[in-house]
Design a protein around this motif. Structure first.
Motif, PDB file in Angstrom:
ATOM      1  N   LEU A 186       0.839  -1.196   0.000  1.00 34.56           N
ATOM      2  CA  LEU A 186       0.000   0.000   0.000  1.00 34.56           C
ATOM      3  C   LEU A 186       0.873   1.244   0.000  1.00 34.56           C
ATOM      4  O   LEU A 186       1.883   1.304   0.696  1.00 34.56           O
ATOM      5  CB  LEU A 186      -0.895   0.017   1.237  1.00 34.56           C
ATOM      6  N   ARG A 187       0.482   2.240  -0.781  1.00 30.37           N
ATOM      7  CA  ARG A 187       1.197   3.514  -0.780  1.00 30.37           C
ATOM      8  C   ARG A 187       0.189   4.639  -0.598  1.00 30.37           C
ATOM      9  O   ARG A 187      -0.829   4.692  -1.284  1.00 30.37           O
ATOM     10  CB  ARG A 187       1.970   3.721  -2.086  1.00 30.37           C
ATOM     11  N   ASN A 188       0.499   5.549   0.324  1.00 29.02           N
ATOM     12  CA  ASN A 188      -0.379   6.688   0.586  1.00 29.02           C
ATOM     13  C   ASN A 188       0.442   7.921   0.888  1.00 29.02           C
ATOM     14  O   ASN A 188       1.386   7.871   1.698  1.00 29.02           O
ATOM     15  CB  ASN A 188      -1.295   6.403   1.771  1.00 29.02           C
ATOM     16  N   ASP A 189       0.105   9.027   0.261  1.00 26.42           N
ATOM     17  CA  ASP A 189       0.684  10.303   0.649  1.00 26.42           C
ATOM     18  C   ASP A 189       0.153  10.701   2.027  1.00 26.42           C
ATOM     19  O   ASP A 189      -0.987  10.380   2.388  1.00 26.42           O
ATOM     20  CB  ASP A 189       0.319  11.390  -0.365  1.00 26.42           C
ATOM     21  N   VAL A 190       0.974  11.407   2.790  1.00 26.76           N
ATOM     22  CA  VAL A 190       0.602  11.796   4.146  1.00 26.76           C
ATOM     23  C   VAL A 190       0.153  13.251   4.156  1.00 26.76           C
ATOM     24  O   VAL A 190       0.877  14.144   3.700  1.00 26.76           O
ATOM     25  CB  VAL A 190       1.789  11.599   5.114  1.00 26.76           C
ATOM     26  N   HIS A 191      -1.037  13.470   4.664  1.00 25.82           N
ATOM     27  CA  HIS A 191      -1.570  14.816   4.857  1.00 25.82           C
ATOM     28  C   HIS A 191      -1.828  15.032   6.347  1.00 25.82           C
ATOM     29  O   HIS A 191      -2.154  14.081   7.072  1.00 25.82           O
ATOM     30  CB  HIS A 191      -2.875  15.007   4.081  1.00 25.82           C
TER      31      HIS A 191
END
Length: 402
Positions: free
Chosen positions: A261-266
């Motif tokens: 899984l890949r997710n940008d962090v906000h």
């Protein structure tokens, strides 16, 4: 007198916690989840002592403690394998009154869902807030099956919360933190290893055993927002981390490309003015998105849900309980967001002189033992659920304030 009714938008960890806590206090609860099933991301979650004590408020704490897989030593390392600092779950338990439990998210969701009556969770049911309600007027939520009225709506609809945007249209919302994260769960390598987090130049890797024989691994790296690897995220991880110490190469060799899984962090750089409006409360990422660097995103969502349940024991008095919820949760979560962001900036250092200074400082801190390493969680992991002088009185109240 019928029980008061709550509608929860979102069936993630925060939403299920709030639903279970309210159900425990006598509320009728409906959880509306957009996805077709309660299938959380295939990743782990770290639950510190503060989250476990929150779960204890409605009887779920011991079931979650039983999911713990990390019982031994661990610490902070360099990509070469050199240890910068050492700690242990025992030391964390002594300092904060309980261990850190690292569990698979699916197992945690199963525990929370088991605290709800059959039919309380409706999957495949996207929901939109139609009216936040007010004194003498219920809140209304629109679903594909029709409109629901509720004494209370709990908005747990995530980092890009549509409910937050409706309630606070002038708020800027979360912003990109400057890095992306990868997560994967794999079978445990044959060669043993201690739990660890490894810091490189603008990059980290973490590996923690789970209770069922698998391993949860995560990585973080500075990257432009929206980036994706042209040949798959597993290949991207192998390029970035394939030369790091054991067990990183073994985990990368065992990983399923489809499971990465890949997710940008906000995160929230501007706090909300309140965590409630009308008969609606916001919790978890909908209220206070944060970087993962303190491991408190899920923990704070669990705290939110537990505190809400305590404040609304019995029928509850929304006129006092919802302002009290904001008064308790807004300052605390704002501070946790800020502290997590500071750690995120420290991790993101990539210039060689800055990285060298960071390494020297962390190595020096280790000379004073695990208490220095754990100090970053002081005031966070040692939290206890609140006890309000009027909480027990609300059981005798009617719904006059609703």
């Amino acid at each position: 007198m019928p029980a008061p009714r709550a509608v929860v938008i979102g069936g993630g960890i925060g939403g299920l916690t709030a639903a279970a806590a309210l159900h425990h206090q006598g509320w009728t609860v409906t959880v509306l989840e957009r996805a077709a099933a309660l299938e959380p991301a295939g990743a782990g979650i770290a639950l510190a002592a503060n989250a476990l004590r929150a779960l204890d408020t409605f009887g779920a704490g011991d079931a979650v403690r039983a999911l713990s897989g990390w019982q031994a030593d661990g610490g902070l390392r360099l990509p070469s394998g050199r240890w910068l600092s050492r700690t242990s779950n025992e030391a964390a338990a002594r300092r904060f009154g309980g261990p850190v439990v690292v569990a698979h998210r699916a197992d945690l969701v199963a525990v929370l869902a088991s605290r709800l009556p059959e039919g309380a969770v409706r999957t495949g049911s996207p929901a939109v807030l139609a009216d936040p309600g007010g004194p003498g007027r219920p809140a209304r939520v629109t679903t594909p099956g029709g409109e629901l009225e509720a004494d209370l709506v709990v908005a747990a609809d995530g980092i890009h919360s549509a409910t937050r945007a409706l309630l606070f249209p002038g708020h800027p919302g979360p912003v990109y933190a400057g890095f992306t994260v990868w997560r994967v769960v794999v079978p445990r390598p044959a060669e043993p290893f201690p739990a660890h987090e490894t810091w490189g130049r603008g990059m980290i890797w973490g590996t923690i055993p789970l209770h069922d024989g698998r391993v949860y691994a995560y990585a973080q790296a500075n990257a432009p927002a929206g980036g994706r690897s042209p040949d798959g995220e597993l290949n991207e991880l192998r390029r970035r981390y394939g030369g790091w110490h054991h067990p990183v190469p073994a985990i990368l060799a065992a990983a399923d490309p489809a499971a990465v899984l890949r997710n940008d962090v906000h995160h929230a750089t501007t706090p909300l003015p309140a965590h409630h409006r009308g008969r609606v409360v916001l919790l978890g990422d909908a209220a206070h998105p944060m970087t993962p660097n303190l491991g408190q995103g899920g923990c704070q969502a669990i705290e939110d849900g537990a505190v809400l349940g305590l404040l609304l024991a019995g029928a509850g008095d929304l006129g006092r309980a919802l302002p009290a919820y904001t008064a308790q949760r807004l300052p605390r979560t704002t501070e946790v967001v800020r502290r997590s962001a500071r750690i995120g900036r420290l991790v993101s250092l990539s210039a060689p002189p800055a990285v060298a200074l960071r390494t020297a400082a962390l190595g020096a801190a280790n000379l004073f033992g695990p208490r220095v390493v754990l100090r970053s969680h002081d005031g966070i992991a040692d939290w206890h659920p609140p006890v309000h002088p009027y909480a027990s009185q609300t059981k005798a109240r009617t719904r006059e304030a609703l």
